[in-house]
Enzyme design. Sequence first.
Site, short mmCIF file in Angstrom:
data_model
loop_
_atom_site.label_atom_id
_atom_site.label_comp_id
_atom_site.label_asym_id
_atom_site.label_seq_id
_atom_site.Cartn_x
_atom_site.Cartn_y
_atom_site.Cartn_z
N GLU A 33 0.81 -1.21 0.00
CA GLU A 33 0.00 0.00 0.00
C GLU A 33 0.84 1.27 0.00
OE1 GLU A 33 -3.34 0.17 2.46
OE2 GLU A 33 -3.97 -1.80 1.74
N CYS A 79 3.01 8.47 1.31
CA CYS A 79 3.35 7.55 2.40
C CYS A 79 3.74 6.21 1.78
CB CYS A 79 2.16 7.42 3.34
SG CYS A 79 2.48 6.32 4.72
N CYS A 84 -2.42 -1.23 15.55
CA CYS A 84 -2.16 -1.09 14.10
C CYS A 84 -2.75 -2.25 13.30
CB CYS A 84 -0.65 -1.02 13.89
SG CYS A 84 -0.17 -1.06 12.16
N GLY A 89 4.97 -1.78 7.47
CA GLY A 89 6.29 -2.31 7.78
C GLY A 89 7.15 -1.40 8.62
N GLU A 90 8.25 -1.98 9.10
CA GLU A 90 9.24 -1.27 9.91
C GLU A 90 10.49 -1.12 9.05
OE1 GLU A 90 11.70 0.41 11.66
OE2 GLU A 90 10.27 0.16 13.29
N SER A 143 9.94 6.72 9.83
CA SER A 143 9.46 6.48 11.19
C SER A 143 9.85 5.07 11.62
CB SER A 143 7.94 6.63 11.21
OG SER A 143 7.45 6.33 12.49
N SER A 197 8.18 6.38 16.57
CA SER A 197 6.78 6.11 16.90
C SER A 197 6.74 5.84 18.40
CB SER A 197 6.33 4.89 16.09
OG SER A 197 4.99 4.64 16.30
N ASN A 223 4.33 6.97 21.23
CA ASN A 223 3.00 6.51 21.66
C ASN A 223 2.79 6.30 23.16
OD1 ASN A 223 2.27 6.43 18.91
ND2 ASN A 223 3.32 4.47 18.74
N ASN A 246 -7.10 5.92 14.61
CA ASN A 246 -8.08 5.60 13.58
C ASN A 246 -8.67 4.22 13.86
OD1 ASN A 246 -7.67 7.90 11.75
ND2 ASN A 246 -5.60 7.05 11.57
S1 SF4 Z 1 5.89 -0.73 13.19
FE1 SF4 Z 1 4.33 0.48 12.06
S2 SF4 Z 1 3.42 -0.97 10.59
FE2 SF4 Z 1 4.55 -2.19 12.11
S3 SF4 Z 1 2.97 -2.76 13.62
FE3 SF4 Z 1 3.98 -0.88 14.38
S4 SF4 Z 1 2.70 0.82 13.58
FE4 SF4 Z 1 2.15 -1.03 12.42
#
Ligand code: SF4
Length: 421
Positions: A123, A181, A195, A239-240, A269, A292, A294, A370
Amino acid sequence: MVERSAFRYPQGMAGKPPSELLDAAAPVAGDNLFGLSRQQLTSVMLGFSQPVYRAGQLLDAMYRQRVASLDEITVLPRALREQMAKSGWRISPPKISAAFRSSDGTERYLVACPDGPDGQTVETVWMPGGDGGEIGDGSADSDSTGSAYEADGEFGDGSTAADEPAKKAASARPAQRATICVSSQIGCAVNCQFCLTAQLGLQRNLTAGEIAGQVIAVLERHSVVVGRDRINLVFMGMGEPFLNYEPFMAAVRLLVEEAGLPESRMTVSTSGIVPGILRFAQEPVRPHLAISMNAPNDRLREEIMPVTRKWKIDDVLRAAAALRLRPREYVTFEYVLLGGVNDRQEEAEELARLARRSGLPVKVNLIAWNPGPGIAYASPQPGNVEAFQRRLIERGVPAFIRRPRGRDIYAACGQLKRTLE
Ligand code: SF4
């Protein structure tokens, strides 16, 4: 054997013997040329007893002119093209196989990946318009120059018009601004609890060509004129990226050096993969870094992001401190607000303390969670996101609210799961 007279050195390789160039992980049998580095393409061209500048012609055709086949590269002699095709060489960039358009103008694409045996899609999201400075690089995004995005007509057929009249029309219209993105893996192994992508698990890593090619496909779809249109890239899709490090960085180099997209408009990210951050800190060409985050402490973060069991927040911040930041560059904390979980004033206070303790120039991007099927979190109450932002700002931490984009087509943050609706 390569004739000396035919040999010209590629950039950065002066003085190296041709044999060394040929050694450098060069594909020997025919393969997809799209995604190969300059050095690898040089090896291919040397293999056909061609001068090194042919590699540059291939790169220009694939990443600037955005051709989709060897046949279209008329600057290469026909006999050479035929010889290459006979040996199995081809140009197969990723192609948009389905597109969904949101009422807010955001477009989500399923992009067919050409390099796997699986015919899988990944995506990619196009978010038109300015982003209000909230994407996180702290430099070029918050400017207000440039015209508003103008939708360019009919949508939904997957076409990638490459004809000259279309290009002329593109350069005649006002500059567009957008953020793309980009995904780095199919699925993801990190398992962040909020996620949707995590539900897929990791299916496979993308190749450099599949990562860079998502961008090229979207640029072509929107007839983007590189250098004039203001395009931000965020490596925040499926993905990471730091668990697929080499292909991700190879894609960044292709996009910067060959497609001409500035690294100052790119942000990656990470969920906090410490060895990846340390490596990234040494890169001469690199996007901006977003973490990320959080949660403001390890206890809460472990609940939301199990990766915290392996790398604690302080480990992540120490690794980020190894970055040699450019003037006015920030490290971004991405912070998804989950109703009743991490969105209270006490968490805002603690996050502000964390940002100060890090010693880094930090800015925070706040994203209201979301909703997604099968995930037991709630969106934050109306007003909580603004209150959270206010508290951070009062404590001296720059904080921005990211508008949710494309929620109705599952294109928003954490929603990428190849939904076919
Ligand atoms: S690293 Fe990104 S894509 Fe992977 S689970 Fe976490 S938020 Fe989702």
